[in-house]
Design a protein around this motif. Structure first.
Motif, PDB file in Angstrom:
ATOM      1  N   GLU A 289       0.794  -1.222   0.000  1.00 59.22           N
ATOM      2  CA  GLU A 289       0.000   0.000   0.000  1.00 59.22           C
ATOM      3  C   GLU A 289       0.832   1.280   0.000  1.00 59.22           C
ATOM      4  O   GLU A 289       0.449   2.249  -0.656  1.00 59.22           O
ATOM      5  CB  GLU A 289      -0.975   0.001   1.183  1.00 59.22           C
ATOM      6  CG  GLU A 289      -2.194  -0.868   0.936  1.00 59.22           C
ATOM      7  CD  GLU A 289      -3.259  -0.688   2.005  1.00 59.22           C
ATOM      8  OE1 GLU A 289      -2.995   0.015   2.996  1.00 59.22           O
ATOM      9  OE2 GLU A 289      -4.348  -1.256   1.832  1.00 59.22           O
TER      10      GLU A 289
ATOM     11  N   THR B 275       0.464   4.826  -4.408  1.00 58.33           N
ATOM     12  CA  THR B 275       0.335   6.183  -4.942  1.00 58.33           C
ATOM     13  C   THR B 275       1.688   6.824  -5.227  1.00 58.33           C
ATOM     14  O   THR B 275       1.755   8.022  -5.508  1.00 58.33           O
ATOM     15  CB  THR B 275      -0.433   7.069  -3.943  1.00 58.33           C
ATOM     16  OG1 THR B 275       0.248   7.067  -2.685  1.00 58.33           O
ATOM     17  CG2 THR B 275      -1.853   6.542  -3.734  1.00 58.33           C
TER      18      THR B 275
ATOM     19  N   ASP C 224       4.893   8.008  -7.153  1.00 54.96           N
ATOM     20  CA  ASP C 224       5.323   8.329  -8.517  1.00 54.96           C
ATOM     21  C   ASP C 224       6.795   7.949  -8.631  1.00 54.96           C
ATOM     22  O   ASP C 224       7.675   8.645  -8.140  1.00 54.96           O
ATOM     23  CB  ASP C 224       5.118   9.819  -8.799  1.00 54.96           C
ATOM     24  CG  ASP C 224       5.497  10.185 -10.231  1.00 54.96           C
ATOM     25  OD1 ASP C 224       5.928   9.285 -10.988  1.00 54.96           O
ATOM     26  OD2 ASP C 224       5.378  11.370 -10.583  1.00 54.96           O
TER      27      ASP C 224
ATOM     28  N   SER D  78       3.220  -3.062  -7.853  1.00 55.29           N
ATOM     29  CA  SER D  78       2.977  -1.763  -8.461  1.00 55.29           C
ATOM     30  C   SER D  78       4.090  -1.391  -9.440  1.00 55.29           C
ATOM     31  O   SER D  78       3.832  -1.034 -10.594  1.00 55.29           O
ATOM     32  CB  SER D  78       2.868  -0.694  -7.367  1.00 55.29           C
ATOM     33  OG  SER D  78       2.672   0.582  -7.926  1.00 55.29           O
TER      34      SER D  78
ATOM     35  N   ASN E 281      -5.946   0.154  -7.263  1.00 54.85           N
ATOM     36  CA  ASN E 281      -5.054   1.287  -6.995  1.00 54.85           C
ATOM     37  C   ASN E 281      -3.740   1.185  -7.766  1.00 54.85           C
ATOM     38  O   ASN E 281      -3.154   2.199  -8.143  1.00 54.85           O
ATOM     39  CB  ASN E 281      -4.766   1.388  -5.502  1.00 54.85           C
ATOM     40  CG  ASN E 281      -5.983   1.819  -4.707  1.00 54.85           C
ATOM     41  OD1 ASN E 281      -6.851   2.502  -5.228  1.00 54.85           O
ATOM     42  ND2 ASN E 281      -6.045   1.424  -3.446  1.00 54.85           N
ATOM     43  N   THR E 282      -3.280  -0.050  -7.994  1.00 59.04           N
ATOM     44  CA  THR E 282      -2.075  -0.236  -8.797  1.00 59.04           C
ATOM     45  C   THR E 282      -2.299   0.270 -10.219  1.00 59.04           C
ATOM     46  O   THR E 282      -1.446   0.962 -10.794  1.00 59.04           O
ATOM     47  CB  THR E 282      -1.678  -1.725  -8.825  1.00 59.04           C
ATOM     48  OG1 THR E 282      -1.346  -2.155  -7.500  1.00 59.04           O
ATOM     49  CG2 THR E 282      -0.474  -1.949  -9.723  1.00 59.04           C
TER      50      THR E 282
ATOM     51  N   LYS F  39      -4.652   2.468 -11.219  1.00 61.01           N
ATOM     52  CA  LYS F  39      -4.869   3.915 -11.202  1.00 61.01           C
ATOM     53  C   LYS F  39      -3.553   4.669 -11.069  1.00 61.01           C
ATOM     54  O   LYS F  39      -3.338   5.692 -11.727  1.00 61.01           O
ATOM     55  CB  LYS F  39      -5.800   4.282 -10.042  1.00 61.01           C
ATOM     56  CG  LYS F  39      -7.258   3.917 -10.262  1.00 61.01           C
ATOM     57  CD  LYS F  39      -8.106   4.367  -9.078  1.00 61.01           C
ATOM     58  CE  LYS F  39      -9.572   4.064  -9.302  1.00 61.01           C
ATOM     59  NZ  LYS F  39     -10.405   4.481  -8.140  1.00 61.01           N
ATOM     60  N   ASN F  40      -2.670   4.185 -10.216  1.00 59.99           N
ATOM     61  CA  ASN F  40      -1.396   4.846  -9.996  1.00 59.99           C
ATOM     62  C   ASN F  40      -0.561   4.881 -11.270  1.00 59.99           C
ATOM     63  O   ASN F  40       0.033   5.906 -11.618  1.00 59.99           O
ATOM     64  CB  ASN F  40      -0.641   4.122  -8.883  1.00 59.99           C
ATOM     65  CG  ASN F  40       0.714   4.732  -8.592  1.00 59.99           C
ATOM     66  OD1 ASN F  40       0.852   5.938  -8.496  1.00 59.99           O
ATOM     67  ND2 ASN F  40       1.731   3.884  -8.461  1.00 59.99           N
TER      68      ASN F  40
ATOM     69  N   LYS G  71      -2.166   7.252 -13.828  1.00 58.17           N
ATOM     70  CA  LYS G  71      -2.079   8.663 -13.447  1.00 58.17           C
ATOM     71  C   LYS G  71      -0.679   9.228 -13.636  1.00 58.17           C
ATOM     72  O   LYS G  71      -0.509  10.331 -14.181  1.00 58.17           O
ATOM     73  CB  LYS G  71      -2.511   8.812 -11.982  1.00 58.17           C
ATOM     74  CG  LYS G  71      -2.385  10.238 -11.444  1.00 58.17           C
ATOM     75  CD  LYS G  71      -2.799  10.293  -9.994  1.00 58.17           C
ATOM     76  CE  LYS G  71      -2.631  11.704  -9.431  1.00 58.17           C
ATOM     77  NZ  LYS G  71      -3.021  11.793  -7.994  1.00 58.17           N
ATOM     78  N   HIS G  72       0.340   8.500 -13.207  1.00 58.17           N
ATOM     79  CA  HIS G  72       1.693   9.057 -13.195  1.00 58.17           C
ATOM     80  C   HIS G  72       2.530   8.678 -14.410  1.00 58.17           C
ATOM     81  O   HIS G  72       3.436   9.423 -14.780  1.00 58.17           O
ATOM     82  CB  HIS G  72       2.434   8.605 -11.929  1.00 58.17           C
ATOM     83  CG  HIS G  72       1.848   9.155 -10.664  1.00 58.17           C
ATOM     84  ND1 HIS G  72       1.827  10.501 -10.373  1.00 58.17           N
ATOM     85  CD2 HIS G  72       1.243   8.532  -9.606  1.00 58.17           C
ATOM     86  CE1 HIS G  72       1.249  10.698  -9.195  1.00 58.17           C
ATOM     87  NE2 HIS G  72       0.892   9.507  -8.711  1.00 58.17           N
TER      88      HIS G  72
END
Length: 259
Positions: free
Chosen positions: A91, A95, A97, A127, A244-245, A247-248, A251-252
């Motif tokens: 976790e 998020t 970067d 991730s 979340n993996t 999305k991260n 996003k980045h």
């Protein structure tokens, strides 16, 4: 292709560790039964006779209950181990970067970024491995859509690995009630063997054996219900990790590849 080893992606402890923990739990539970539960159960039976069937020590005293408790504790260990792996090791990176040091206003140096991620201490983290898969695909195709498809493929592989990693837990949760049913069959069979004594007026033997039949099922079902809830909590956390993996990464990383 995801290069993360299966034992890393599934979050399972190594087989040797699992074996040692299982043997340790079996030994500890056996000592607990021999030193506490069975002596207390025998004392309750002597003191209350057939009325001791509702005594907590008597309910837990038989070998089927001991097996269910041992397997249940080991199963809980696996769930807790996987859960803490997600919370404390995965976790914090959801998020992050990984390319924060690069100028967001300039085109990404894919070769340099990929080399940096592959040599990172976190390269086997789920991730970062998704980022690596994405950059490899983009390096080979120079197509952002193909890179996006690599992210989807990687997280789907991760989800499948997490699901398959829970197969042993699901097997144990299924096996525990089965052990209880074995105790039920054994208890009923033993109770029928005491039928002549019951007809003669001594029902204590039959009551004791029927207690084995019902108590083993009762204990195993309670343990199974608890473990099913723990597995539900773990599955929810794993699903969040997968989402979340993705999305991260989108996003980045994908936004950087669009430059």
């Amino acid at each position: 292709m995801n290069n993360t080893p299966s034992h890393q992606s599934s979050m399972n402890p190594k087989p040797l560790i699992s074996l040692l923990v299982f043997l340790g739990i079996v030994a500890a539970v056996h000592l607990f039964y021999e030193g506490l539960i069975r002596p207390y159960a025998e004392a309750a039976i002597i003191a209350y006779g057939s009325g001791a069937t509702s005594n907590i020590w008597v309910i837990f005293k038989d070998f089927e209950q001991q097996a269910s408790v041992s397997i249940g504790i080991f199963c809980a260990f696996l769930i807790i181990y996987k859960y803490q792996r997600i919370v404390f090791q995965e976790e914090p990176l959801f998020t992050m970067d990984y390319l924060a040091a690069y100028d967001k206003n300039e085109a990404l140096n894919v070769e340099q970024a990929l080399n940096e991620l592959e040599n990172s201490a976190y390269s086997q983290n789920s991730s970062m491995s998704t980022w690596i898969d994405c950059l490899r695909r983009y390096k080979n195709t120079r197509n952002v859509q193909h890179a996006s498809a690599a992210i989807t493929d990687s997280v789907e592989t991760l989800a499948a690995q997490l699901e398959s990693g829970n197969s042993m837990i699901r097997y144990f949760i299924w096996a525990i009630p089965s052990i209880g049913f074995i105790g039920t069959v054994r208890g009923i069979g033993s109770a029928l063997a005491k039928a002549e004594e019951a007809v003669a007026g001594d029902i204590s033997g039959m009551v004791d054996k029927l207690g084995v039949a019902f108590n083993s099922t009762l204990v195993s079902l309670i343990i199974s219900i608890i473990l099913m809830y723990l597995l539900h909590v773990l599955n929810n956390r794993q699903d969040e990790m997968v989402i979340n993996t993705q999305k991260n990464c989108e996003k980045h990383l994908l936004t950087q590849l669009h430059k």
